[in-house]
Design a protein around this motif. Structure first.
Motif, PDB file in Angstrom:
ATOM      1  N   LEU A 218      -0.379   7.197  -2.483  1.00  0.00           N
ATOM      2  CA  LEU A 218       0.010   6.115  -3.016  1.00  0.00           C
ATOM      3  C   LEU A 218       1.459   5.793  -3.256  1.00  0.00           C
ATOM      4  O   LEU A 218       2.424   6.531  -3.041  1.00  0.00           O
ATOM      5  CB  LEU A 218      -0.676   5.660  -4.652  1.00  0.00           C
ATOM      6  CG  LEU A 218       0.069   4.611  -5.389  1.00  0.00           C
ATOM      7  CD1 LEU A 218      -1.042   3.689  -5.867  1.00  0.00           C
ATOM      8  CD2 LEU A 218       0.791   5.390  -6.578  1.00  0.00           C
ATOM      9  N   THR A 219       1.754   4.412  -3.468  1.00  0.00           N
ATOM     10  CA  THR A 219       3.092   4.031  -3.992  1.00  0.00           C
ATOM     11  C   THR A 219       3.112   2.608  -4.420  1.00  0.00           C
ATOM     12  O   THR A 219       1.942   1.987  -4.402  1.00  0.00           O
ATOM     13  CB  THR A 219       4.063   3.854  -2.856  1.00  0.00           C
ATOM     14  OG1 THR A 219       3.124   3.337  -1.693  1.00  0.00           O
ATOM     15  CG2 THR A 219       4.496   5.200  -2.021  1.00  0.00           C
ATOM     16  N   ALA A 220       3.962   2.110  -5.173  1.00  0.00           N
ATOM     17  CA  ALA A 220       4.095   1.013  -5.747  1.00  0.00           C
ATOM     18  C   ALA A 220       4.941  -0.218  -4.910  1.00  0.00           C
ATOM     19  O   ALA A 220       6.050   0.413  -4.786  1.00  0.00           O
ATOM     20  CB  ALA A 220       4.515   1.086  -7.179  1.00  0.00           C
ATOM     21  N   SER A 221       4.568  -1.131  -4.800  1.00  0.00           N
ATOM     22  CA  SER A 221       5.392  -2.157  -3.800  1.00  0.00           C
ATOM     23  C   SER A 221       4.936  -3.603  -4.060  1.00  0.00           C
ATOM     24  O   SER A 221       4.527  -3.978  -5.117  1.00  0.00           O
ATOM     25  CB  SER A 221       5.589  -1.614  -2.336  1.00  0.00           C
ATOM     26  OG  SER A 221       4.097  -1.457  -2.057  1.00  0.00           O
ATOM     27  N   ALA A 222       4.825  -4.205  -2.840  1.00  0.00           N
ATOM     28  CA  ALA A 222       4.677  -5.682  -2.990  1.00  0.00           C
ATOM     29  C   ALA A 222       3.211  -6.115  -2.622  1.00  0.00           C
ATOM     30  O   ALA A 222       2.786  -7.177  -2.939  1.00  0.00           O
ATOM     31  CB  ALA A 222       5.459  -6.232  -1.794  1.00  0.00           C
ATOM     32  N   ALA A 223       2.399  -5.177  -2.157  1.00  0.00           N
ATOM     33  CA  ALA A 223       0.900  -5.661  -2.272  1.00  0.00           C
ATOM     34  C   ALA A 223       0.255  -4.216  -1.681  1.00  0.00           C
ATOM     35  O   ALA A 223       0.590  -3.628  -1.111  1.00  0.00           O
ATOM     36  CB  ALA A 223       0.476  -6.933  -1.328  1.00  0.00           C
ATOM     37  N   LEU A 224      -0.942  -4.486  -2.053  1.00  0.00           N
ATOM     38  CA  LEU A 224      -1.901  -3.220  -1.435  1.00  0.00           C
ATOM     39  C   LEU A 224      -2.541  -3.368  -0.332  1.00  0.00           C
ATOM     40  O   LEU A 224      -3.093  -4.316   0.154  1.00  0.00           O
ATOM     41  CB  LEU A 224      -3.040  -3.220  -2.619  1.00  0.00           C
ATOM     42  CG  LEU A 224      -3.906  -1.932  -2.703  1.00  0.00           C
ATOM     43  CD1 LEU A 224      -3.142  -0.716  -3.228  1.00  0.00           C
ATOM     44  CD2 LEU A 224      -5.050  -2.005  -3.683  1.00  0.00           C
ATOM     45  N   VAL A 225      -2.731  -2.367   0.312  1.00  0.00           N
ATOM     46  CA  VAL A 225      -3.254  -2.015   1.593  1.00  0.00           C
ATOM     47  C   VAL A 225      -5.043  -2.327   1.277  1.00  0.00           C
ATOM     48  O   VAL A 225      -5.171  -1.423   0.383  1.00  0.00           O
ATOM     49  CB  VAL A 225      -3.210  -0.758   2.497  1.00  0.00           C
ATOM     50  CG1 VAL A 225      -4.065  -0.742   3.628  1.00  0.00           C
ATOM     51  CG2 VAL A 225      -1.625  -0.474   2.676  1.00  0.00           C
TER      52      VAL A 225
ATOM     53  N   GLY B 202       7.124   7.960  -3.954  1.00  0.00           N
ATOM     54  CA  GLY B 202       7.979   8.221  -4.663  1.00  0.00           C
ATOM     55  C   GLY B 202       9.452   7.774  -4.059  1.00  0.00           C
ATOM     56  O   GLY B 202      10.346   8.249  -4.557  1.00  0.00           O
ATOM     57  N   GLY B 203       9.744   6.870  -3.307  1.00  0.00           N
ATOM     58  CA  GLY B 203      10.881   6.546  -2.574  1.00  0.00           C
ATOM     59  C   GLY B 203      11.443   7.262  -1.479  1.00  0.00           C
ATOM     60  O   GLY B 203      10.833   8.280  -1.152  1.00  0.00           O
ATOM     61  N   VAL B 204      12.641   7.188  -1.210  1.00  0.00           N
ATOM     62  CA  VAL B 204      13.685   7.932  -0.273  1.00  0.00           C
ATOM     63  C   VAL B 204      14.385   8.772  -1.127  1.00  0.00           C
ATOM     64  O   VAL B 204      15.220   8.689  -1.935  1.00  0.00           O
ATOM     65  CB  VAL B 204      14.105   6.938   0.678  1.00  0.00           C
ATOM     66  CG1 VAL B 204      14.796   7.867   1.609  1.00  0.00           C
ATOM     67  CG2 VAL B 204      13.240   5.968   1.294  1.00  0.00           C
ATOM     68  N   TRP B 205      14.520  10.117  -0.484  1.00  0.00           N
ATOM     69  CA  TRP B 205      15.413  11.195  -1.070  1.00  0.00           C
ATOM     70  C   TRP B 205      16.211  11.718   0.022  1.00  0.00           C
ATOM     71  O   TRP B 205      16.124  11.767   1.226  1.00  0.00           O
ATOM     72  CB  TRP B 205      14.471  12.378  -1.537  1.00  0.00           C
ATOM     73  CG  TRP B 205      13.559  11.839  -2.426  1.00  0.00           C
ATOM     74  CD1 TRP B 205      12.542  11.136  -2.590  1.00  0.00           C
ATOM     75  CD2 TRP B 205      13.495  12.227  -3.782  1.00  0.00           C
ATOM     76  NE1 TRP B 205      11.875  10.774  -3.599  1.00  0.00           N
ATOM     77  CE2 TRP B 205      12.461  11.615  -4.533  1.00  0.00           C
ATOM     78  CE3 TRP B 205      14.397  12.992  -4.750  1.00  0.00           C
ATOM     79  CZ2 TRP B 205      12.247  11.721  -5.806  1.00  0.00           C
ATOM     80  CZ3 TRP B 205      14.102  13.139  -6.039  1.00  0.00           C
ATOM     81  CH2 TRP B 205      13.079  12.603  -6.533  1.00  0.00           C
TER      82      TRP B 205
END
Length: 887
Positions: free
Chosen positions: A16-23, A172-175
Motif C-alpha cells: 500500500l501507499t497513500a496518495s490521490a486515489a485508490l487502485v 513510504g515514499g522515496v529514500w
C-alpha cells in the motif's frame, strides 16, 4: 523439487501507499480462498502443497472468469491469494461504487487545514528487522530462508555513477543513499503521495519520480503526478516541482522513458509525453486505446473504466526517437491488449512482424522493456493473459531479445518459465514456477558495459551473460529445499548464501567507488551485488547484500500489539506485516526479529505479558505462542513439541473469513477472544488455547456474509459484516450479542443512511460503558463514490449498544477511516488512510495528530498503562505518540 513441508507461504499480499486515489481491481481479479485446514500437521501456513498441488486455477482473471478455489487443505495458492487479498483491500475503499479521481488529493488538502495537536510521533521500528533471526528458527518462521534484513516493498530503484542510490517504496515514499546503498534519508515526505510507480535519472542527472504504484494490486494507491528533483544529491522533492498540470493525478505510473527531448509516461490512463526542457504546460495524451473510459469520458463511471487504458511500458528506438512501441493492456486480458506504434500519424496495433514476441491480444499482458546502452539490443518480458488464465504453473509468456536494437524487432524468445525453473530455481514444482506472478513481479536491466549481460526479475532474480543463451538463478526465492539447508543447522550439508527477498519490482545499475552494482527492489526492500558478481556451483549468487539497515523504514503493518516485557522491563511490540510475517521488538532488542512467517494479519498481545502472542496469517489462520515463539533448541518439526500452536477457528477451514479477518480480545478479560468469518467465534482459554476446536460459535451472520470488524468489552460483542462485499450489490450490517452466545441479533440500520452503505471497518468501545461505542467507516462519501447508499461521514457514535447511531464526523476529512480507540483521557483517536486524527473529550471537532507523511494508518492501540498511542502504518512502520500531548 518441492518446497519443504514445514515452510509457510511467505510472500503473499501486495502492499500500500497513500496518495490521490485508490487502485481498484474488479471482481474479476479476486480469488477464492485457497484451501485451509488441518490435513497437514503443520497447519494452514505450510508451503509444501503450494508447490506440489496447486490446482488448475485461473489467476487474477477477467470478470467473466472468476478464480477457482484451490482444493488442497494445506498449501493453498499464493498467486490467487495475492489477487484475493488485493481485491478485498480495494473493496473496503471503493464499495458500493466507483471512486472518482482526486478523492485522496482532496482529503490530503483538507487534512492540512486541520488544527494540529501538540506532541510528535516517534518511530519505534526504525532499526534493522532480521527475517533470519536465529532466535525464531522453526517451521512457523522464515528464519534461515536467506533474506536477512528486510523492510517494506520497493517498487522502483534508480542509481548513478557517483554512489547515489534512490529507492521508491510502495507506501513510504522515496529514500536516498549517498553510500552506494544504506544510511538512507527520506526525500519525498512533503508530497501528497508516498506511493512510487517509477524512478529514473535522466542524462542531465535529474531524478524523476512517477507517483502511483503500478503493480495493479489493490492495496496500492494512485499518485499525484510526476515530479523532478534537479539536484538529487542534496535536495528533496517538493509539490512545486510537479511536471505539467493535473493531468496525471489519480493515476499509476509504470515507467518513465526518455527520447527525442521528451519524457514518456506509461500510466493507468494511457501513454503521455512532456518536454524534458520546459516542465510547465500540460502533458500530452499520446495514446489511450479506450478514451471514452477516461475521466470526463462518456463511460468514465463504468466499473471497468480503471482497466481500459492501462499502459505498461514504452520502447523508443535509439536510432530514431520518432519510432516508439507501446506495450498496452490489462494483465488478465482485453481485446485492446497489444503492442502499438505510430503509422501515418495514427497509433495502430502491430499485428505481425515481431518474430517470437506475440502480437495477439491474448498473449500480451504486463510487459517490461530494457535497452542496452550501446543501442544494439532491446529486451522484453511479456506476461500472457492466456497463460495467466489457463496455466496453473506460470503466467510468463517469455523473455525476448531484439538483436536489431529496434523495438519493432524481429524478436527472439530467449527464456521461458520451464527453462528458468530448470536453472536451479527454488520454484521448480508443478503449480508454482517462475512467472506465476508475472503480472505483479517484473524488472529488466542491461549491463551498461555489456549488451549481452542482463538481469531479469520475476519472483526470483535471474542473470544471463550471453544474451539469453544460458541463465542463472542468482537470487533464488529462498534457500529452503536446497541441499545446503536443514532446519537443524548441524545437519546442513553446506552453507547457504544470502539471497534477496522474493517478488521483484525495481532494478538499477550504478557505480560506487569504481565498482558497478546492480540494485534490486522487491517485497522485502532493497538489495545489491556487484554487476559481475560471484556464483556458487548452482548458479546462486554468493554476494548479495541487504541494504535494509534500519535507517529505511517502509514496513507495511496491518496491526500492532503491545505487552509488558517481563524479562527485560518496558514493553514488547509486535505487528503483522504485508509479506514480512510478524515482527517482534523486545525492550532490550537492537534488532527486530521475525517470529512468524507469511503475511501477518491481526495481532493479539497480552498486556500483562508481551510473550503471550496470537498472530493471524490470512483467513483466520491463527497461531499462538506463550514464549514469544523463541526456539528452544530442539529444531523439531513436530507441532506437538512446538513453541507455537495452530488454533484457527473453523471458518478458516471453510474459507469463510476475509483475507485479513478481524480478531479481538475482550477489553475487560484478555482470556476471551472474538474472531469473525461467516460466523462470530469466541474462545475463553486465552493464550493457553491449543486447538481450533476450543472455539465456540456465537452467531451465524448468514450465507455470503463475512465479518469486517469485531470488538468486545465485559462480554458484550459487536460485529460488523459485509456481503456481498464488492460493488456488485454491496451490503453491510451490524450484529450484537454476548460472548456466552446469548442475545444475538442483527441491528436494523435505518434506511435514511445515518450509517452509510459502505465498508464498516472498526469499533472503539468506551472502557467505562460497553453500550457506548464508536464505529469507523471506510471508503469515501457520496461526493466521490457513485454507488447506492454511499452516504456521508466516517465516524459514528452509539450510546445505546448500537441500536441507534449519530454521525460525529464533523470536520473530519473525507478519507477512509480504518480503526479508532478511546484514549485514557476520554478522547477518541481515529486512524485513516492519511494519518491520525483526534477528538478531545467534550469537543466535536477533530485535530490532526502530529505530522506523519501521507501514509495509511490501519490500526491504533494503546500501551498497557494507557499513556502511549501506537499506530500501525502501512508503509512507514510503527509510531508512538504520548497521550498527554493530545490535549
Amino acid at each position: 523439487m518441492s518446497l519443504p513441508a514445514h515452510r509457510r507461504r511467505w510472500f503473499t499480499l501486495c502492499a500500500l501507499t497513500a496518495s490521490a486515489a485508490l487502485v481498484t481491481i474488479p471482481p474479476s481479479a479476486s480469488a477464492s480462498a485457497a484451501g485451509h485446514g488441518g490435513g497437514s500437521p503443520f497447519g494452514p501456513r505450510t508451503l509444501a502443497q503450494l508447490a506440489k498441488e496447486r490446482v488448475h486455477t485461473v489467476g487474477a482473471a477477467s470478470s467473466k472468469a472468476p478464480l477457482a478455489q484451490a482444493e488442497d487443505d494445506d498449501g493453498g495458492n499464493e498467486a490467487d491469494e495475492i489477487a484475493e487479498g488485493a481485491d478485498q483491500y480495494a473493496e473496503a475503499r471503493t464499495s458500493p461504487g466507483v471512486v472518482a479521481p482526486g478523492a485522496y488529493g482532496a482529503a490530503w488538502n483538507s487534512l492540512q487545514n486541520l488544527r494540529d495537536t501538540g506532541g510528535h510521533w516517534r518511530n519505534v521500528t526504525d532499526l534493522p528487522y532480521n527475517s533470519d533471526d536465529p532466535r525464531y528458527r522453526d517451521f512457523d518462521s522464515n528464519s534461515s530462508g536467506g533474506s536477512g534484513y528486510v523492510t517494506g516493498r520497493m517498487a522502483a530503484m534508480a542509481a548513478d555513477d557517483d554512489g547515489y542510490v534512490y529507492a521508491g517504496s510502495a507506501g513510504g515514499g522515496v529514500w536516498r543513499s549517498r553510500t552506494g546503498g544504506g544510511h538512507w534519508t527520506p526525500i519525498s515526505d512533503r508530497l501528497p503521495s508516498q506511493s512510487t510507480g517509477a524512478l529514473a535519472v535522466d542524462g542531465g542527472g535529474r531524478l524523476w519520480l512517477g507517483t502511483g504504484e503500478a503493480s495493479t494490486n489493490s492495496d496500492a494507491y494512485l499518485g499525484s503526478g510526476v515530479y523532478v528533483l534537479a539536484h538529487p544529491h542534496h535536495g528533496t522533492f517538493s509539490a512545486r516541482r510537479r511536471v505539467g498540470g493535473d493531468e496525471l493525478e489519480s493515476t499509476t505510473i509504470h515507467e518513465l522513458r526518455f527520447g527525442g527531448g521528451k519524457v514518456w509516461a506509461a500510466t493507468s490512463k494511457g501513454v503521455w509525453s512532456h518536454s524534458t526542457k520546459r516542465l510547465g504546460g500540460h502533458w500530452k495524451l499520446e495514446f489511450a486505446p479506450n478514451p471514452d473510459f477516461l475521466p470526463g469520458g462518456s463511460k468514465a463511471g463504468d466499473p471497468d473504466a480503471p482497466y481500459k487504458n492501462i499502459a505498461n511500458d514504452i520502447a523508443i528506438d535509439p536510432q530514431d526517437p520518432s519510432k516508439v512501441v507501446l506495450a498496452v493492456g490489462w494483465r488478465s486480458g482485453d481485446d485492446y491488449n497489444g503492442f502499438y506504434t505510430k503509422s501515418g500519424g495514427t497509433w495502430k496495433r502491430i499485428t505481425s512482424g515481431l518474430g517470437d514476441l506475440p502480437a495477439d491480444a491474448d498473449n500480451v499482458g504486463n510487459v517490461t522493456f530494457a535497452r542496452s546502452a550501446d543501442g544494439s539490443r532491446y529486451y522484453a518480458i511479456d506476461e500472457s493473459p492466456e497463460q495467466l488464465n489457463t496455466n496453473p504453473d506460470s503466467g510468463l509468456e517469455g523473455i525476448f531479445v531484439s538483436k536489431s536494437g529496434s523495438p519493432t524487432g524481429p524478436w527472439t524468445k530467449i527464456a521461458d518459465y520451464k527453462g528458468l525453473a530448470a536453472d536451479n530455481s527454488a520454484l521448480n514444482s508443478p503449480g508454482y514456477m517462475p512467472g506465476v506472478q508475472a503480472w505483479y513481479n517484473q524488472f529488466l536491466a542491461v549491463d551498461p558495459d555489456d549488451a549481452e549481460h542482463v538481469y531479469a526479475g520475476l519472483e526470483e532474480v535471474y542473470e544471463t551473460k550471453d544474451g539469453g543463451g544460458t541463465w542463472s538463478t542468482v537470487g533464488p526465492y529462498w534457500n529452503f529445499g536446497f541441499s545446503c539447508w536443514s532446519i537443524d543447522p548441524a545437519e546442513q550439508t553446506g552453507d547457504c548464501n544470502p539471497t534477496t527477498h522474493s517478488d521483484q519490482h525495481g532494478v538499477a545499475i550504478g557505480r560506487y567507488h569504481g565498482t558497478s552494482y546492480v540494485y534490486v527492489g522487491n517485497d522485502g526492500g532493497a538489495y545489491k551485488r556487484p554487476v559481475d558478481g560471484s556464483q556458487d556451483a548452482q548458479g546462486h549468487a554468493t554476494d548479495w547484500t541487504s541494504l535494509n539497515d534500519g535507517t529505511i523504514d517502509t514496513l507495511q503493518y496491518y496491526s500492532v500489539g503491545i505487552g509488558k516485557d517481563l524479562d527485560h522491563g518496558g514493553v514488547s511490540v509486535t505487528g503483522g506485516l504485508q509479506d514480512n510475517g510478524q515482527s517482534i521488538l523486545r525492550s532490550n532488542d537492537r534488532i527486530m526479529g521475525s517470529n512468524f512467517g507469511g503475511d501477518g494479519g491481526d495481532t493479539l498481545t497480552d498486556p500483562a505479558n508481551g510473550c503471550d502472542i496470537a498472530q493471524e496469517y490470512v483467513y483466520l489462520a491463527v497461531q499462538v505462542t506463550q514464549n514469544c515463539a523463541v526456539n528452544d533448541g530442539s529444531w523439531t518439526t513436530d507441532p506437538s513439541k512446538a513453541t507455537s500452536y495452530s488454533v484457527a477457528p473453523p471458518d478458516n477451514a471453510t474459507s469463510e473469513a476475509r483475507f485479513i479477518a478481524p480478531l479481538a480480545a475482550d477489553m475487560k478479560n484478555s482470556s476471551t477472544w472474538i474472531a469473525g468469518g461467516r460466523h462470530i467465534w469466541a474462545q475463553t482459554h486465552g493464550y493457553a488455547i491449543r486447538s481450533g476446536a476450543e472455539w465456540k460459535g456465537l452467531y451465524d451472520l448468514g450465507e455470503g456474509r463475512t465479518a469486517t470488524a469485531v470488538a468486545a468489552s465485559g462480554g458484550k460483542v459487536y460485529a460488523a459484516w459485509c456481503g456481498p462485499c464488492n460493488n456488485q450489490g454491496f451490503a453491510r450490517g451490524i450484529a450484537v450479542g454476548n460472548a456466552d452466545g446469548t442475545g444475538w441479533h442483527d441491528i436494523s440500520l435505518p434506511a435514511d443512511g445515518t450509517v452509510p452503505n459502505r465498508y464498516l471497518s472498526g469499533f472503539a468501545i468506551d472502557p467505562k460503558n460497553a453500550d457506548h461505542v464508536f464505529l469507523t467507516v471506510n471508503g469515501f462519501s457520496r461526493a466521490w463514490t457513485e454507488g447506492p447508499g454511499a452516504g456521508v461521514g466516517h465516524v459514528f457514535e452509539s450510546t445505546d449498544g448500537g441500536t441507534t447511531w449519530k454521525d460525529v464526523s464533523a470536520n473530519l476529512p473525507d478519507v477512509p477511516a480504518d480503526s479508532a480507540v478511546v484514549t485514557a483521557n476520554g478522547g477518541l483517536a481515529a486512524a485513516t488512510d492519511l494519518g491520525v486524527v483526534y477528538r478531545a473529550p467534550g469537543r466535536t471537532h477533530w485535530q490532526r495528530v502530529g505530522n506523519l507523511p501521507a501514509v495509511a494508518v490501519l490500526q491504533l492501540k494503546t500501551s498497557p498503562d494507557g499513556r502511549t498511542l501506537y499506530a500501525a502504518t502501512h508503509g512507514r512502520g510503527i509510531y508512538t505518540f504520548k497521550v498527554r500531548d493530545l490535549d
